[in-house]
Design an enzyme around this catalytic site. Structure first.
Site, PDB file in Angstrom:
ATOM      1  N   SER A 151       0.780  -1.243   0.000  1.00  0.00           N
ATOM      2  CA  SER A 151       0.000   0.000   0.000  1.00  0.00           C
ATOM      3  C   SER A 151       0.808   1.288   0.000  1.00  0.00           C
ATOM      4  O   SER A 151       0.222   2.374  -0.074  1.00  0.00           O
ATOM      5  CB  SER A 151      -0.939   0.005   1.215  1.00  0.00           C
ATOM      6  N   VAL A 152       2.117   1.211   0.101  1.00  0.00           N
ATOM      7  CA  VAL A 152       2.916   2.448   0.070  1.00  0.00           C
ATOM      8  C   VAL A 152       2.699   3.229  -1.223  1.00  0.00           C
ATOM      9  O   VAL A 152       2.925   4.439  -1.271  1.00  0.00           O
ATOM     10  CB  VAL A 152       4.421   2.145   0.265  1.00  0.00           C
TER      11      VAL A 152
END
Length: 687
Positions: free
Chosen positions: A389-390
């Site tokens: 999810s970065v």
């Protein structure tokens, strides 16, 4: 009267003798001229070509000798890489020297020095054996037409095969083997180039003996060699790289290029990473001697240039901080291994978002069979992982720029995504739909909503989602999302000044994989390197400028006292591209990353980092991965601080985590910030 007659007779006789004397003189002069003309003809016609050759054979040649390599310092001026000076025995190969002469020198030299023979090959032994004219003559007797053979290459091959077939070099004495090693080094040199014959453990007695017998050793000299040392530890050695030893010589994959640049075959040269990248600065300029020759004999040597030691490098890396970050990563991997048996290592990058300068590159490998943990800082640039999810900050910014959402109209429903023929795709906190809620873009970042990013991807591809509908997206959606990510450095080489950088990995992009476009939107499909995460986080932190990461700060001279000298070249920030967003658009993303740590939503993912001061903005990542069919996760994080005035970026990645409660990513980030503000920069004045 008688007297008069007598006098007249005498005068008449004298007058008759004058023509004879003149004729005799003319004859002598003629003979002398004839002899002179004959000698001139003899010299010009018979020996003219020889004298012309001698007259034109004079030449000026250039002889070179090595100089000390430049040293490497950290950002604070602390010496990272130094030179150990040692005595050496060298050989400068004369012009047109015969093999038999080098054979004789090698045999004489082993009476005064000893050398290791572990590098000696059978071919070296054969070449040495055949350098003895007696041996060559004996071998030639067994080769038909050897004396008349014009093809030297063919003759050498036949001679070599004969020596090998009859094991003529099998029973060489220790002295002969040492002489063969020396001969190989001499024969491998170019005319007037200098090579090292011995560079380590040259004893006092060897120096004295060689110096005393130089007249018997033409070309041999006493000199100096240098080897690399690391006075402040080797935690960054893998990034700095290596220099070839005299034994290794020039790297085989670069040998032709380097020989053309004036290197000798056994010169030391930067063979990897920083040592290789900045070879031209570090190597210095060789000492140059003008050698005048006539008929292939040296008649005069004049030093034309005394040589210049290599320049020094000052890096952006802070050595003390680098050691601290390396230890933090290593300790956290070791501590996590008990509950995460498949963790293969961990990585961290610390970068200046305003300049691109790297403060620390840290990484470790963990052997899964033995549990041994070893340094692998280079993994930050050449290891790729699905990061999770970065990437969502870039996904939101891309949607804002494309207009599928706006800074004032960006609310979407968080819900499980149910498409025809596939299992539901959900956010980590909303597997069943019990946590359905309306989310703004900033709040979607705060709680790390997968649903929100998938809906953005569908909007980007022109598909309006309804529950149960069949997914209808063109394959061009892959390229659209990737081109957006690449603007931040995700999926492309960052340009860091260390050779060997990986570009990442892209999954298949055909229609049969169209569902993976949704996975791509929330970071669960393509793979990136840790250094790419650092460049990406810096681009967000500084408001859209993708800076080239660099480890070089400056190139500097050396003062007379040996200290770090004045700056010759200073690395300047290099903007590779600009992500052109408005202030309002950037505020949406930056607000979301701040809320990841400091927001009020129960599902915020970075709340454990709220205690870090000055305040940080961040985005955590959890990617679903597999190890031998065992489900694992990559835990990652990007961050910058202070959130309102970014000075530093910290990113981390830890693959193959099996403990669902692990916080190895966020705990590592916290520890690195604590070390940064104590070691690199004061936090005074920042909130």
């Amino acid at each position: 009267m008688r007297f008069l007659r007598k006098a007249n007779a005498q005068n008449k006789q004298k007058r008759s003798q004058i023509p004879f004397r003149l004729n005799f003189l003319f004859l002598i002069v003629f003979l002398l001229f004839a002899a002179l003309i004959g000698q001139l003809a003899y010299l010009q016609i018979i020996h003219g070509p020889k004298f012309e050759s001698e007259a034109t054979s004079s030449d000026n040649q250039t002889e070179t000798r090595n100089v000390q390599r430049g040293t490497i310092y950290d950002s604070t001026g602390k010496l990272l890489v130094a030179n150990n000076t040692s005595r050496a025995i060298t050989y400068t190969k004369p012009l047109n020297v015969a093999s038999s002469q080098m054979y004789k020198v090698a045999n004489n030299l082993v009476n005064y020095v000893s050398v290791e023979t572990d590098t000696l090959t059978e071919r070296n032994k054969v070449d040495y054996y055949l350098a003895d004219p007696k041996h060559t003559a004996a071998v030639n007797k067994h080769i038909p037409n050897a004396d008349t053979m014009q093809d030297n290459e063919k003759l050498t091959k036949l001679q070599t095969n004969y020596v090998k077939k009859h094991n003529l070099v099998k029973k060489m004495s220790e002295k002969q083997e040492q002489a063969a090693v020396l001969y190989a080094k001499m024969a491998g040199a170019y005319a007037l180039s200098t090579v090292y014959l011995k560079t380590s453990d040259v004893s006092d007695s060897e120096m004295a003996e060689v110096g005393e017998h130089l007249s018997l050793l033409p070309g041999v000299k006493i000199g100096t060699s240098w080897s690399r040392s690391y006075p402040n530890g080797e935690s960054v050695k893998s990034v700095i790289g290596t220099v070839t030893s005299e034994k290794q010589g020039l790297p085989s994959d670069q040998i032709n290029k380097l020989l053309a640049e004036g290197y000798s075959r056994n010169d030391s040269v930067g063979s990897s990473y920083i040592e290789s990248q900045y070879e031209n600065a570090l190597k210095g300029t060789k000492e140059v001697t003008n050698v005048q020759t006539q008929n292939n004999e040296i008649i005069k040597e004049v030093k034309q240039y005394g040589g210049s030691p290599g320049d020094n490098l000052q890096l952006t890396i802070n050595a003390e901080f680098q050691n601290q970050v390396q230890k933090i990563v290593e300790d956290n991997v070791k501590n996590a291994a008990g509950s995460n048996p498949y963790i293969p290592g961990g990585y961290a990058v610390v970068m200046n978002p305003k300049t691109g300068g790297i403060y620390a590159l840290a990484g470790v490998n963990r052997d899964l069979s033995t549990g041994e943990v070893t340094e692998n800082a280079l993994g930050t640039i050449n290891q790729t992982f699905v990061m999770g999810s970065v990437v969502k900050g870039a996904m939101v910014m891309g949607a804002l720029k494309d207009g599928v959402i706006t800074p004032t109209n960006n609310t979407l429903l968080e819900e499980p995504i149910k498409l025809a023929g596939t299992a539901a795709k959900t956010s980590w906190f909303n597997k069943t739909g019990a946590a359905n809620m309306s989310l703004t873009a900033a709040d979607a970042l705060q709680v790390s909503s997968n649903t929100y990013m998938m809906k953005l991807a569908m909007l980007e591809g022109g598909f309006k989602y309804t529950s149960g509908a069949a997914l209808n997206l063109p394959t061009s959606i892959f390229d659209k999302l990737r081109q957006n990510f690449k603007q931040y450095g995700l999926g492309v080489k960052t340009g860091i000044d260390i050779p060997g950088e990986a570009s990442g990995f892209e999954g298949a992009a055909d229609q049969s994989h169209i569902g993976n476009a949704l996975d791509l939107s929330f970071g669960n499909y393509d793979a990136y390197t840790p250094i790419q995460l650092a460049q990406y986080a810096s681009t967000i932190a500084n408001g859209g400028y993708r800076l080239q990461p660099h480890i070089l700060k400056s190139i500097r001279k050396t003062n007379k006292d040996g200290s770090l000298g004045p700056v010759k070249y200073e690395m300047q920030p290099n903007v590779l591209n600009v992500v052109d967003g408005t202030k309002d658009q950037w505020d949406v993303v930056k607000t979301g990353l701040w809320r990841v740590v400091h927001g009020s939503n129960t599902y915020r993912t970075g709340g454990s980092m709220a205690s870090v001061k000055p305040e940080i903005a961040a985005k955590t990542g959890t990617a679903q991965t597999f190890y031998n069919n065992i489900e694992t996760e990559t835990l990652s994080a990007i961050s910058y601080a202070p959130a309102n005035d970014p000075q530093v970026v910290v990113v981390v990645a830890f693959p193959n985590i099996t403990d669902s409660n692990s916080k190895i990513n966020t705990e590592t980030v916290k520890q690195i910030y604590e070390a940064y503000w104590k070691t690199v920069q004061s936090s005074d004045g920042f909130k």
